[in-house]
Design an enzyme around this catalytic site. Structure first.
Site, PDB file in Angstrom:
ATOM      1  CG  ASP A 105      -8.309   0.134   3.379  1.00  0.00           C
ATOM      2  OD1 ASP A 105      -7.176   0.053   3.896  1.00  0.00           O
ATOM      3  OD2 ASP A 105      -9.239  -0.656   3.630  1.00  0.00           O
TER       4      ASP A 105
HETATM    5  N1  URA Z   1     -10.790  -0.789   8.236  1.00  0.00           N
HETATM    6  C1  URA Z   1     -10.744  -1.049   6.910  1.00  0.00           C
HETATM    7  O1  URA Z   1     -11.087  -2.136   6.470  1.00  0.00           O
HETATM    8  N2  URA Z   1     -10.286  -0.073   6.100  1.00  0.00           N
HETATM    9  C2  URA Z   1      -9.921   1.143   6.525  1.00  0.00           C
HETATM   10  O2  URA Z   1      -9.549   2.005   5.724  1.00  0.00           O
HETATM   11  C3  URA Z   1      -9.993   1.404   7.900  1.00  0.00           C
HETATM   12  C4  URA Z   1     -10.430   0.412   8.738  1.00  0.00           C
END
Ligand code: URA
Length: 265
Positions: A105
């Site tokens: 993310d």
């Molecule tokens: N899980 C999440 O919520 N975000 C990420 O970036 C990776 C795994």
């Protein structure tokens, strides 16, 4: 393959930094097709030209893999109108061959691999292969033994199936900054028993999951009524994030890491 600068090629083969490589060139230690070449800007085709350092040929490696420490506030994409992308940090001469394996993310930091091997990347991401990924997170409130057990059983994040069994380890549960610590806890800062509500507490955890659903870690904690405040991937497919890589930095995977990836996935 496209032609690239000789100094870039040597650096990409792990022969030193760009300035170290320039020194090797100046000293006449590098040959291209048998003739010494001292010019860093000389263009070579690594697949066709025979390049040697101190008489030892530098074999062109078709496999290319990088380990990258993704910083926050950059997107795992090749282009974006608003944010920096992870590609903006990669200045490897063979950058055009590379793609990120999976996504983190915008606000997630940590280990992101870049490969030029589509089949291996596919195996790493395939839900069939259950490739482990480990995250460090700070979570608002008190993460409890019940959360550990729930994650081990699988939780409902709104998909058809529960999440696969995941390994949650509670590293610490502390009173949030700025809050006065009860004197008996002031020394160790660790709170063994949280009040039920968990208000004003922050937990640090490590979580290993073997799948990669969209926002999976955040959604797993949401399913337990908790919010992830900070998230960092620390390991994937048997490779750990190199502690010497600052956010935004990358390095080429070692031969051993490449072999571990091939055998894990
Ligand atoms: N899980 C999440 O919520 N975000 C990420 O970036 C990776 C795994």
């Amino acid at each position: 393959m496209a032609q690239i600068r000789l100094d870039k090629f040597l650096a990409s083969m792990g022969q030193g930094t760009r300035s170290e490589v320039k020194k090797q060139l100046k000293q006449g230690r590098v040959t291209v097709n048998g003739s010494a070449c001292k010019k860093p800007e000389c263009k070579v085709d690594p697949e066709l030209d025979e390049i040697a350092l101190d008489g030892t040929a530098l074999a062109y490696q078709p496999f290319l893999g990088l380990m990258f420490h993704k910083p926050a506030r950059c997107v795992t994409a090749t282009e974006d109108g608003r944010w920096k992308t992870v590609m903006d940090f990669i200045d490897h001469p063979r950058k055009r061959e590379l793609f990120p394996v999976g996504r983190l993310d915008l606000d997630t930091e940590g280990l992101l691999l870049f490969l030029n091997d589509g089949e291996l990347a596919h195996r790493m991401l395939s839900p069939k292969h259950h490739v482990p990924k480990t995250y460090f997170a700070r979570v608002a409130g008190c993460v409890t033994q019940e959360d550990v057990e729930a994650f081990a059983r699988g939780v409902d994040i709104g998909e058809r199936d529960l999440t696969l069994p995941a390994d949650l380890v509670i590293l610490s549960v502390q009173q949030a900054e700025g809050r006065k610590m009860p004197p008996e806890q002031a020394e160790c800062r660790i709170v063994p028993e949280c009040p039920k509500t968990g208000e004003n507490y922050i937990s640090e955890i490590s979580l290993t999951i073997c799948e990669g659903k969209f926002h999976q870690v955040k959604r797993m904690f949401e399913a337990r009524g908790k919010k992830v405040l900070y998230l960092k991937r620390t390991a994937m497919a048997g490779l750990s994030l190199d502690a010497s890589l600052a956010p935004g930095a990358w390095r080429i995977l070692t031969k051993e890491e490449e072999e571990r990836l091939q055998s894990t996935c």
